[in-house]
Write an enzyme that holds these catalytic residues in place. Structure first.
Site, PDB file in Angstrom:
ATOM      1  N   LYS A 157      88.860   8.533 -42.516  1.00  0.00           N
ATOM      2  CA  LYS A 157      89.586   8.328 -40.545  1.00  0.00           C
ATOM      3  C   LYS A 157      87.704   7.178 -40.264  1.00  0.00           C
ATOM      4  O   LYS A 157      86.326   8.224 -40.584  1.00  0.00           O
ATOM      5  CB  LYS A 157      89.550   9.142 -39.935  1.00  0.00           C
ATOM      6  CG  LYS A 157      89.976   9.722 -38.071  1.00  0.00           C
ATOM      7  CD  LYS A 157      90.949   8.901 -38.121  1.00  0.00           C
ATOM      8  CE  LYS A 157      90.670   8.511 -36.865  1.00  0.00           C
ATOM      9  NZ  LYS A 157      90.541   7.099 -36.087  1.00  0.00           N
ATOM     10  N   LYS A 191      81.873  15.109 -40.907  1.00  0.00           N
ATOM     11  CA  LYS A 191      82.245  15.396 -39.754  1.00  0.00           C
ATOM     12  C   LYS A 191      83.578  15.872 -39.568  1.00  0.00           C
ATOM     13  O   LYS A 191      84.471  16.753 -39.258  1.00  0.00           O
ATOM     14  CB  LYS A 191      82.378  13.984 -38.475  1.00  0.00           C
ATOM     15  CG  LYS A 191      82.108  14.464 -37.041  1.00  0.00           C
ATOM     16  CD  LYS A 191      82.366  12.523 -35.882  1.00  0.00           C
ATOM     17  CE  LYS A 191      80.916  12.451 -36.562  1.00  0.00           C
ATOM     18  NZ  LYS A 191      81.133  10.928 -35.681  1.00  0.00           N
ATOM     19  N   LYS A 226      84.278   3.479 -42.124  1.00  0.00           N
ATOM     20  CA  LYS A 226      83.701   3.305 -41.184  1.00  0.00           C
ATOM     21  C   LYS A 226      83.464   1.865 -41.644  1.00  0.00           C
ATOM     22  O   LYS A 226      84.177   1.494 -42.068  1.00  0.00           O
ATOM     23  CB  LYS A 226      82.190   3.937 -40.874  1.00  0.00           C
ATOM     24  CG  LYS A 226      81.967   3.357 -39.686  1.00  0.00           C
ATOM     25  CD  LYS A 226      82.064   5.141 -39.100  1.00  0.00           C
ATOM     26  CE  LYS A 226      81.710   4.452 -37.676  1.00  0.00           C
ATOM     27  NZ  LYS A 226      81.350   5.979 -37.252  1.00  0.00           N
ATOM     28  N   THR A 253      84.621  12.572 -26.404  1.00  0.00           N
ATOM     29  CA  THR A 253      83.660  12.976 -27.161  1.00  0.00           C
ATOM     30  C   THR A 253      82.238  13.510 -26.738  1.00  0.00           C
ATOM     31  O   THR A 253      81.796  14.832 -27.374  1.00  0.00           O
ATOM     32  CB  THR A 253      82.746  11.037 -28.213  1.00  0.00           C
ATOM     33  OG1 THR A 253      83.899  10.920 -28.434  1.00  0.00           O
ATOM     34  CG2 THR A 253      81.366  11.491 -28.616  1.00  0.00           C
ATOM     35  N   ASN A 265      79.757   4.916 -22.745  1.00  0.00           N
ATOM     36  CA  ASN A 265      81.773   5.779 -22.920  1.00  0.00           C
ATOM     37  C   ASN A 265      81.112   7.276 -23.312  1.00  0.00           C
ATOM     38  O   ASN A 265      81.431   8.163 -22.633  1.00  0.00           O
ATOM     39  CB  ASN A 265      82.275   5.313 -24.001  1.00  0.00           C
ATOM     40  CG  ASN A 265      83.533   5.911 -23.235  1.00  0.00           C
ATOM     41  OD1 ASN A 265      84.210   6.655 -23.066  1.00  0.00           O
ATOM     42  ND2 ASN A 265      84.290   5.990 -25.257  1.00  0.00           N
ATOM     43  N   SER A 298      91.270  11.786 -32.260  1.00  0.00           N
ATOM     44  CA  SER A 298      91.797  10.457 -32.888  1.00  0.00           C
ATOM     45  C   SER A 298      92.705  11.080 -33.587  1.00  0.00           C
ATOM     46  O   SER A 298      94.165  10.438 -33.806  1.00  0.00           O
ATOM     47  CB  SER A 298      90.452  10.000 -33.368  1.00  0.00           C
ATOM     48  OG  SER A 298      89.655   9.367 -32.780  1.00  0.00           O
TER      49      SER A 298
HETATM   50  N1  GLU Z   1      83.171   6.223 -34.071  1.00  0.00           N
HETATM   51  C1  GLU Z   1      84.228   7.505 -33.849  1.00  0.00           C
HETATM   52  C2  GLU Z   1      82.013   8.742 -34.003  1.00  0.00           C
HETATM   53  O1  GLU Z   1      82.107   8.547 -34.980  1.00  0.00           O
HETATM   54  C3  GLU Z   1      85.309   8.316 -33.531  1.00  0.00           C
HETATM   55  C4  GLU Z   1      85.707   8.156 -34.978  1.00  0.00           C
HETATM   56  C5  GLU Z   1      87.170   8.404 -34.778  1.00  0.00           C
HETATM   57  O2  GLU Z   1      87.848   8.539 -33.882  1.00  0.00           O
HETATM   58  O3  GLU Z   1      87.699   7.545 -36.065  1.00  0.00           O
HETATM   59  O4  GLU Z   1      82.737   9.725 -34.990  1.00  0.00           O
END
Ligand code: GLU
Length: 428
Positions: free
Chosen positions: A68, A92, A104, A188, A219, A356
């Site tokens: 993810k 994370k 990513k 976030t 955001n 998410s």
């Molecule tokens: N881009 C966000 C992060 O760095 C969210 C990633 C997601 O929701 O999968 O945590």
């Protein structure tokens, strides 16, 4: 930068490994990404010419579940950056105990240079190029820097066209009408707010006399600034990529947000207004914002903002990272010597991927939740994991960053070992 971003990211792991008992097999497995993909995305431009853009997707580790992580559009996107961001996502997701590994993606592009049509063709072309690499049970993208709901909607639609079935669970951060979750856009910022509210009482902080500076009024930064302002904190400075504003008595964040929204002039799908246009306040640079004498500093822009070159100038007492990787390992050491407490990205900005996860669950079950339900589940997770990491940091006398890695490593190590360790096979 002398070292690659990935080599720097790995240093955090090495520090944490001193405080965990995980198998050598787990350490071996976490050294390199599971799979990395680089693609060329040809796009027919509005003037009839063809341009080819470079895109990436890295799946770092999938022991705890499908991978993810977001997709970023930025001129500095490279394989090194995407790999580092995928590495951070792995930890994370484990910190928040989500059933996901880390990934990513990104495209090397300044999206503000594209028209809406070009941006749509690029986004759909990227999904065409990586379609075999992603999927609801394999790898689930989401928004990141300079990507948003509209782009996620195009991507979900493109994937559904390729698969010949509507597949909302392939991507999160979608528009509500396409299977998005309530609360995902603010998640976030809200998650960071819950982390701050869990930590600050431990230092007997009084909200009204706690000053805050937020770097990055996008955001995430705008949401956390707004929530802190509403709760009574004194948010004295905010900035965006064009510069920042400072007011000693505190800024009126709701009016700054509505100003930014009202000046929104969509060249593509991006906001053109800047906080600098609010003239009643003192104009400062991003560098000046980072060095302000405030209680809480929130870096919410890109990585490598606080390095060994400017860490000596930091005067904040607490740093909450809402960007990914804003503080380098060398800066960490300087800040620690100065007694500045750093609360790490893999905890503080994990609210986004947490919601998410809720979105993915809703897509797969077909049952959609209310905003209250999303936010209360988010709060529960953020508070619980913040407390756990705090307890590890206290017990081991280590930084919150190392404690967060220890916490994540224990979970990832356990999952890797569940498949059998070298001790198990050798003793057969
Ligand atoms: N881009 C966000 C992060 O760095 C969210 C990633 C997601 O929701 O999968 O945590």
């Amino acid at each position: 930068m002398s070292e690659s971003l990935f080599a720097e990211a790995r240093q955090r792991l090495d520090l944490a490994l001193k405080h965990v008992k995980i198998s050598e097999d787990a350490v071996e497995q976490l050294k390199y990404p599971k799979a990395s993909l680089q693609v060329s995305v040809p796009v027919r431009m509005d003037d009839g010419s063809l341009q080819v853009f470079q895109g990436y997707r890295v799946r770092y580790d999938n022991t705890r579940g499908p991978t993810k992580g977001g997709i970023r559009y930025h001129p500095n996107v490279s394989m090194d950056e995407v790999q580092s961001l995928a590495f951070w996502m792995t930890f994370k997701c484990a910190v928040l105990d989500l059933p996901f590994g880390g990934a990513k993606g990104g495209i090397t592009i300044d999206p503000k240079q594209l028209s809406k049509f070009e941006l749509e063709r690029l986004s759909r072309g990227y999904i065409d190029a990586i379609a075999d690499f992603i999927g609801p049970d394999v790898d689930i993208p989401a928004p990141d820097v300079q990507t948003n709901q509209i782009i996620m909607g195009w991507m979900m639609d493109q994937y559904s066209i390729i698969q010949r079935k509507i597949t909302p669970a392939v991507i999160t951060g979608k528009p509500l009408t396409m299977g998005g979750s309530t609360g995902r856009e603010t998640a976030t910022g809200m998650g960071a707010y819950f982390a701050i509210e869990t930590i600050m009482p431990k230092f007997q902080a009084v909200r009204e006399s706690t000053t805050v500076a937020v770097q990055g009024f996008g955001n995430v930064g705008a949401v956390v600034a707004d929530l802190l302002c509403q709760a009574g904190y004194r948010v004295v400075a905010v900035s965006d990529s064009k510069g920042g504003i400072y007011a000693k008595q505190g800024l009126d964040i709701p009016s700054i947000r509505s100003y930014k929204n009202s000046t929104r002039d969509f060249r593509a799908v991006y906001c053109e207004g800047t906080v600098c246009n609010i003239v009643e306040h003192e104009i400062i640079t991003n560098e000046q914002l980072l060095a302000l004498d405030v209680d809480i500093l929130i870096p919410g822009a890109l990585e490598n903002q606080i390095t060994e070159n400017n860490a000596h100038n930091i005067r904040a007492k607490y740093i909450f990272e809402i960007a990914n990787g804003p503080v380098t390992p060398a800066a960490d050491r300087i800040l620690e010597d100065k007694g500045i407490r750093v609360f790490p990205d893999i905890l503080v900005n994990a609210g986004g991927v947490t919601v998410s996860y809720f979105e993915w669950v809703q897509n797969r079950s077909g049952l959609y939740w209310s905003l209250d339900e999303v936010n209360s589940r988010l709060k529960h997770k953020m508070v619980e994991e913040t407390e756990r990491i705090w307890a590890i940091a206290e017990r081991e006398s280590i930084s919150m960053r190392t404690a967060a890695y220890v916490h994540a490593l224990n979970r990832i190590g356990e999952a890797i070992d569940a498949k059998g360790t070298r001790d198990y096979y050798i003793s057969q």
